[in-house]
Design a protein around this motif. Sequence first.
Motif, PDB file in Angstrom:
ATOM      1  N   ASP A 118     -56.657 -20.859 -22.828  1.00 22.05           N
ATOM      2  CA  ASP A 118     -57.790 -20.012 -22.443  1.00 22.05           C
ATOM      3  C   ASP A 118     -57.269 -18.831 -21.623  1.00 22.05           C
ATOM      4  OD1 ASP A 118     -59.500 -21.764 -23.665  1.00 22.05           O
ATOM      5  OD2 ASP A 118     -60.252 -22.661 -21.805  1.00 22.05           O
ATOM      6  N   GLY A 119     -57.817 -17.666 -21.875  1.00 19.83           N
ATOM      7  CA  GLY A 119     -57.436 -16.475 -21.130  1.00 19.83           C
ATOM      8  C   GLY A 119     -56.285 -15.694 -21.748  1.00 19.83           C
ATOM      9  N   TRP A 120     -55.700 -16.214 -22.838  1.00 22.56           N
ATOM     10  CA  TRP A 120     -54.593 -15.540 -23.519  1.00 22.56           C
ATOM     11  C   TRP A 120     -55.064 -15.050 -24.876  1.00 22.56           C
ATOM     12  CZ3 TRP A 120     -49.560 -15.020 -21.592  1.00 22.56           C
ATOM     13  CH2 TRP A 120     -49.327 -15.660 -20.356  1.00 22.56           C
ATOM     14  N   SER A 121     -54.492 -13.937 -25.323  1.00 20.30           N
ATOM     15  CA  SER A 121     -54.824 -13.434 -26.660  1.00 20.30           C
ATOM     16  C   SER A 121     -53.555 -12.869 -27.305  1.00 20.30           C
ATOM     17  CB  SER A 121     -55.919 -12.371 -26.579  1.00 20.30           C
ATOM     18  OG  SER A 121     -55.511 -11.314 -25.745  1.00 20.30           O
ATOM     19  N   PRO A 122     -53.515 -12.868 -28.633  1.00 20.37           N
ATOM     20  CA  PRO A 122     -52.321 -12.362 -29.326  1.00 20.37           C
ATOM     21  C   PRO A 122     -52.024 -10.918 -28.921  1.00 20.37           C
ATOM     22  CG  PRO A 122     -53.785 -13.463 -30.863  1.00 20.37           C
ATOM     23  CD  PRO A 122     -54.534 -13.346 -29.574  1.00 20.37           C
ATOM     24  N   ALA A 123     -50.752 -10.639 -28.772  1.00 22.40           N
ATOM     25  CA  ALA A 123     -50.298  -9.284 -28.435  1.00 22.40           C
ATOM     26  C   ALA A 123     -49.509  -8.733 -29.616  1.00 22.40           C
ATOM     27  CB  ALA A 123     -49.438  -9.312 -27.177  1.00 22.40           C
ATOM     28  N   ASP A 124     -49.414  -7.418 -29.699  1.00 19.29           N
ATOM     29  CA  ASP A 124     -48.717  -6.795 -30.826  1.00 19.29           C
ATOM     30  C   ASP A 124     -47.241  -7.189 -30.875  1.00 19.29           C
ATOM     31  OD1 ASP A 124     -50.978  -5.569 -31.791  1.00 19.29           O
ATOM     32  OD2 ASP A 124     -50.680  -3.776 -30.591  1.00 19.29           O
ATOM     33  N   THR A 125     -46.575  -7.111 -29.760  1.00 21.33           N
ATOM     34  CA  THR A 125     -45.150  -7.427 -29.786  1.00 21.33           C
ATOM     35  C   THR A 125     -44.652  -7.862 -28.419  1.00 21.33           C
ATOM     36  OG1 THR A 125     -42.971  -6.617 -30.401  1.00 21.33           O
ATOM     37  CG2 THR A 125     -44.429  -5.029 -29.382  1.00 21.33           C
TER      38      THR A 125
END
Length: 129
Positions: A118-125
Amino acid sequence: MAKPGILIVAALLLAGCHGEPSPPGAPTGSRPAAAAPQPAARAAGTLCSALAEADCQAALSCEPLWAWRPEDACAGVGGERLFAGCHPADTGCGEAETCAAHGVSGELLVFPTTCLPDGWSPADTCCPP
């Protein structure tokens, strides 16, 4: 005089066929309804995200989410495995390594699967090209 077999069948019907009386209004032969699960039992999976590392590892229905700092993961040196969160053990995770950013701090971590706390989301790189 009634035959003994008929008396046994009649006794079973009167007892609800299970040796327990049927609840009022229930069809003959039914058992009382089982008690509804307690709210805590129903919500056990949602509670995993609130657990600390030791509690998460001890909970049979939960599983820790591990991650690595980008500088270690990108260099292929392994590095220190970090406890990043906890989730229900029956969650299906994709096998793709996932770079993710924390929504508040902006910290980047590399997760070994697509499951994120929870609280994390995919990042580009996470790794430089």
